[in-house]
Design a protein around this motif. Structure first.
Motif, mmCIF file in Angstrom:
data_model
loop_
_atom_site.group_PDB
_atom_site.id
_atom_site.type_symbol
_atom_site.label_atom_id
_atom_site.label_comp_id
_atom_site.label_asym_id
_atom_site.label_seq_id
_atom_site.Cartn_x
_atom_site.Cartn_y
_atom_site.Cartn_z
ATOM 1 N N VAL A 1 2.368 3.560 -6.860
ATOM 2 C CA VAL A 1 1.265 2.361 -7.220
ATOM 3 C C VAL A 1 1.415 1.886 -8.590
ATOM 4 O O VAL A 1 1.384 0.824 -9.002
ATOM 5 C CB VAL A 1 -0.103 2.685 -6.577
ATOM 6 N N ARG A 2 1.467 2.681 -9.370
ATOM 7 C CA ARG A 2 1.564 2.415 -10.924
ATOM 8 C C ARG A 2 2.829 1.474 -10.894
ATOM 9 O O ARG A 2 2.974 0.589 -12.028
ATOM 10 C CB ARG A 2 1.414 3.711 -11.841
ATOM 11 N N VAL B 1 -7.869 -0.404 5.165
ATOM 12 C CA VAL B 1 -7.079 -1.200 4.738
ATOM 13 C C VAL B 1 -7.514 -2.805 4.924
ATOM 14 O O VAL B 1 -7.901 -3.295 5.737
ATOM 15 C CB VAL B 1 -5.682 -1.235 5.479
ATOM 16 N N PRO B 2 -7.435 -3.331 3.578
ATOM 17 C CA PRO B 2 -7.974 -4.861 3.665
ATOM 18 C C PRO B 2 -7.230 -5.860 4.573
ATOM 19 O O PRO B 2 -6.106 -5.593 5.063
ATOM 20 C CB PRO B 2 -7.687 -5.319 2.180
ATOM 21 N N GLY B 3 -8.061 -6.587 5.281
ATOM 22 C CA GLY B 3 -7.341 -7.654 6.008
ATOM 23 C C GLY B 3 -7.128 -7.119 7.521
ATOM 24 O O GLY B 3 -6.211 -7.627 8.160
ATOM 25 N N ILE C 1 0.781 -1.097 0.285
ATOM 26 C CA ILE C 1 -0.109 0.034 0.194
ATOM 27 C C ILE C 1 0.822 1.211 -0.026
ATOM 28 O O ILE C 1 2.063 1.273 0.664
ATOM 29 C CB ILE C 1 -0.894 0.059 1.129
ATOM 30 N N ASP C 2 0.446 2.244 -0.626
ATOM 31 C CA ASP C 2 1.114 3.610 -0.808
ATOM 32 C C ASP C 2 0.173 4.594 -1.059
ATOM 33 O O ASP C 2 -0.756 4.505 -1.986
ATOM 34 C CB ASP C 2 2.232 3.368 -2.131
ATOM 35 N N LEU D 1 -2.201 -1.564 -3.640
ATOM 36 C CA LEU D 1 -3.287 -0.718 -3.669
ATOM 37 C C LEU D 1 -2.934 0.786 -3.141
ATOM 38 O O LEU D 1 -1.996 1.075 -2.389
ATOM 39 C CB LEU D 1 -4.447 -1.172 -2.787
ATOM 40 N N PRO D 2 -3.597 1.831 -3.790
ATOM 41 C CA PRO D 2 -3.504 3.423 -3.270
ATOM 42 C C PRO D 2 -4.345 3.490 -1.689
ATOM 43 O O PRO D 2 -5.454 3.567 -1.817
ATOM 44 C CB PRO D 2 -4.015 4.082 -4.368
ATOM 45 N N ARG D 3 -3.428 3.471 -0.722
ATOM 46 C CA ARG D 3 -4.008 3.442 0.370
ATOM 47 C C ARG D 3 -3.175 4.195 1.488
ATOM 48 O O ARG D 3 -2.066 3.949 1.388
ATOM 49 C CB ARG D 3 -4.449 1.900 1.036
#
Length: 224
Positions: A82-83, A101-103, A75-76, A93-95
């Motif tokens: 991210v790209r 945040v997933p999980g 994540i960033d 993911l862009p986070r």
């Protein structure tokens, strides 16, 4: 936050410096984030189970973990990072680590490499968030400053050729302070080591309920 100068640095179009609050400047080591660094293997080799790479940048560690068969998500907050990470095949993911945040609560390892313990300028707050992301039996692997380094928080920005980004908060934590900082977040230091001139610590939940915890499954919904 750091915008076009950061993107230009990752693309190799500029070599900006980090400007500190006192006016001094230090190099932004963007090339180190694009390629493997000496010492990377020592931290990658300690990652176990589903791993979250916080501030993953262009994804070198995310890729290295995936190549070892470790389920990993980077994540960033920087779209350009991210790209670039996705272009290497890394799941990214862009986070913002302080956002959704997933999980959350199911990661076995959270990785804060390349000085990312400084994100947000408040290491205790960051490590509290990391604790929320970890399963109770999980670990945080944190890169820190060498012994003898004084802790500090400051506003910094990127500077290049008369152009400057907006100021943003950053922090620095050394070997001598990590136990106190971790304790403020409810974590304890399990191991500290050095590799290729870099320093790292393993942080764990101070009082995990081991009777109720099992190794976490691979978090679902990573693409959300």
């Amino acid at each position: 936050m750091i915008g076009e100068l950061y993107e230009d640095a990752l693309a190799g179009h500029a070599r900006p410096e980090i400007e500190h609050a006192d006016g001094s400047r230090t190099p932004l080591l963007a090339d180190d984030w694009l390629h493997g660094r000496p010492g990377d293997g020592s931290v990658v080799g300690r990652c176990a189970g589903p791993t979250l790479d916080v501030g993953s940048g262009p994804g070198r560690l995310t890729v290295a973990l995936a190549e070892r068969g470790i389920p990993v998500l980077g994540i960033d907050v920087a779209p350009c990072a991210v790209r670039l990470s996705r272009a290497t095949g890394a799941l990214t993911l862009p986070r913002d680590v302080f956002g959704r945040v997933p999980g959350a609560g199911r990661w076995m390892t959270v990785l804060l490499a390349d000085g990312n313990i400084g994100i947000g300028g408040d290491p205790v707050a960051l490590l509290r968030r990391v604790s929320e992301l970890l399963t109770p039996l999980g670990q945080a692997l944190v890169e820190i400053q060498p012994p003898g380094t004084a802790p500090r928080r400051e506003q910094v920005r990127l500077w290049y050729g008369g152009l400057a980004s907006a100021w943003f908060p950053w922090a620095y934590v050394g070997v001598d302070q990590i136990a106190e900082v971790a304790g403020g977040a409810g974590l304890s230091v399990g191991e500290t080591w050095s590799a290729a001139g870099r320093w790292f610590s393993v942080l764990r939940q101070a009082r995990p309920d081991r009777d109720e915890c099992l190794p976490a499954p691979v978090p679902d919904g990573l693409s959300s």
